[in-house]
Design a protein around this motif. Structure first.
Motif, short mmCIF file in Angstrom:
data_model
loop_
_atom_site.label_atom_id
_atom_site.label_comp_id
_atom_site.label_asym_id
_atom_site.label_seq_id
_atom_site.Cartn_x
_atom_site.Cartn_y
_atom_site.Cartn_z
N VAL A 161 -11.10 -1.35 6.25
CA VAL A 161 -10.52 -2.67 6.42
C VAL A 161 -9.89 -3.16 5.12
N ALA A 162 -10.58 -2.91 4.00
CA ALA A 162 -10.11 -3.46 2.72
C ALA A 162 -10.57 -2.60 1.56
N PHE A 163 -9.79 -2.67 0.48
CA PHE A 163 -10.19 -2.07 -0.80
C PHE A 163 -10.34 -3.21 -1.79
N LEU A 164 -11.54 -3.35 -2.34
CA LEU A 164 -11.90 -4.49 -3.16
C LEU A 164 -12.09 -4.08 -4.60
N GLU A 212 -2.93 3.85 -1.90
CA GLU A 212 -3.54 2.82 -1.07
C GLU A 212 -3.52 3.20 0.40
N ALA A 213 -2.42 3.80 0.83
CA ALA A 213 -2.32 4.23 2.23
C ALA A 213 -3.39 5.27 2.55
N ALA A 214 -3.64 6.18 1.62
CA ALA A 214 -4.66 7.20 1.84
C ALA A 214 -6.06 6.57 1.94
N LEU A 215 -6.34 5.59 1.10
CA LEU A 215 -7.64 4.93 1.11
C LEU A 215 -7.88 4.16 2.41
N LEU A 216 -6.82 3.51 2.89
CA LEU A 216 -6.97 2.61 4.03
C LEU A 216 -6.55 3.25 5.36
N ASP A 217 -6.26 4.54 5.34
CA ASP A 217 -5.89 5.25 6.56
C ASP A 217 -4.66 4.62 7.21
N GLU A 218 -3.65 4.32 6.39
CA GLU A 218 -2.39 3.76 6.85
C GLU A 218 -1.25 4.67 6.40
N GLN A 219 -0.05 4.37 6.88
CA GLN A 219 1.13 5.09 6.43
C GLN A 219 1.64 4.45 5.13
N GLU A 240 -16.45 -14.35 -11.51
CA GLU A 240 -15.91 -13.18 -10.79
C GLU A 240 -14.41 -13.31 -10.63
N TYR A 241 -13.72 -12.21 -10.89
CA TYR A 241 -12.28 -12.14 -10.66
C TYR A 241 -12.02 -10.94 -9.78
N GLY A 242 -11.34 -11.16 -8.64
CA GLY A 242 -11.12 -10.07 -7.69
C GLY A 242 -9.66 -9.90 -7.34
N THR A 243 -9.27 -8.66 -7.14
CA THR A 243 -7.94 -8.33 -6.62
C THR A 243 -8.16 -7.37 -5.45
N HIS A 244 -7.84 -7.84 -4.24
CA HIS A 244 -8.17 -7.10 -3.04
C HIS A 244 -6.93 -6.82 -2.20
N ILE A 245 -6.98 -5.73 -1.43
CA ILE A 245 -5.94 -5.43 -0.47
C ILE A 245 -6.58 -5.20 0.89
N TYR A 246 -5.89 -5.65 1.95
CA TYR A 246 -6.42 -5.61 3.31
C TYR A 246 -5.39 -5.00 4.24
N ARG A 247 -5.87 -4.27 5.25
CA ARG A 247 -4.98 -3.76 6.30
C ARG A 247 -4.53 -4.93 7.17
N ALA A 248 -3.24 -5.19 7.20
CA ALA A 248 -2.72 -6.31 8.00
C ALA A 248 -2.97 -6.09 9.49
N SER A 249 -3.09 -4.83 9.92
CA SER A 249 -3.34 -4.55 11.34
C SER A 249 -4.76 -4.90 11.75
N ARG A 250 -5.65 -5.09 10.77
CA ARG A 250 -7.05 -5.32 11.09
C ARG A 250 -7.60 -6.61 10.51
#
Length: 261
Positions: A161-164, A212-219, A240-250
């Motif tokens: 779903v996400a890489f945090l 990122e695509a490989a980590l999140l199983d996306e193209q 805490e300081y965070g930079t996160h990416i999320y699958r928009a499809s999920r």
């Protein structure tokens, strides 16, 4: 137990016959859209779980008194959203529901658990490093000061779903990898006596890199949601300081907007 399409056979027992659909044929809202909305609601509320089969379009159209093209259009709209998948030799199957996260100071782990999404965490990195200029500025530290960096892959039902990526002042609390894989970061902070009070957050979007695509199983090039957040405790200290990416499809952020008086 035998597996079909990545799910156990026990999970693929059709449950669509137990659902009641209320279709208003006099409404200006297209029938396919009404059906799609009710199927989506059933997925989001757990009435249709990942792995459940919808059956074939003919049976569904007969049961609801709808044409096959109408049923097909409703199903295709949910396939396009990533909620259903057509599997050869299996049929149309529920994949997952999209997580809708309210814009409040909460953790992804807690939000997924509250939504019945069975979160799982893989800790990719947990080490102490010198703070870069942007991390130091966010945490109110001197550049080069020691921070703990955490990189985690968060999944539900075996799907990423996400890489945090989180940075915390070194020594703030014990960040044991095993504990990080069994619960959420904010829960560990609260159990260590840290009271989270507020945060500054920025939400954006961009295309996935190859890594990122490989980590999140996306193209590669698929749209991703991004979030940067600095969280503060009840003394106003950045913790805490965070930079996160999320699958928009999920994943989606849910806003409530009010008119300012």
């Amino acid at each position: 137990m035998a597996k079909t399409g990545g799910y156990s056979r026990a999970a693929t027992t059709p449950t669509l016959s137990s659902l009641d659909f209320a279709l208003d044929r006099g409404s200006p809202v297209p029938l396919y859209y009404q059906l799609a909305q009710q199927l989506e609601a059933a997925i989001e509320h757990g009435q249709l779980a990942p792995g459940n089969l919808l059956g074939n379009e003919i049976d569904l159209s007969v049961r609801l008194g709808l044409s096959r093209p109408t049923v097909r259009q409703a199903i295709q709209s949910l396939v396009d959203k990533g909620l259903l998948v057509r599997r050869r030799g299996v049929g149309t199957q529920v994949v997952h529901s999209q997580v809708k996260r309210p814009l409040e100071l909460s953790s992804l782990y807690d939000d997924l658990e509250a939504a019945g999404q069975a979160p799982a965490t893989q800790v990719v990195r947990n080490e102490t490093v010198p703070a870069s200029a942007d991390v130091a500025a966010a945490l109110g530290l001197a550049e080069g000061g020691q921070v703990t960096v955490l990189e985690r892959l968060r999944s539900t039902y075996g799907q990423p779903v996400a890489f945090l990526c989180n940075y915390l002042p070194a020594g703030l609390l014990d960040l044991d990898t095993a504990r990080l894989e069994s619960t959420g970061l904010y829960r560990l902070m609260r159990s260590a006596g840290i009271t989270l009070h507020s945060a500054r957050q920025t939400i954006g979007a961009r295309s996935a890199t190859t890594e990122e695509a490989a980590l999140l199983d996306e193209q590669e090039g698929t749209a991703l949601l991004t979030m940067q957040r600095t969280a503060y405790d009840d003394t106003g200290r950045p913790v805490e300081y965070g930079t996160h990416i999320y699958r928009a499809s999920r994943y989606a952020f849910d806003f409530q907007l009010l008119v300012r008086p």
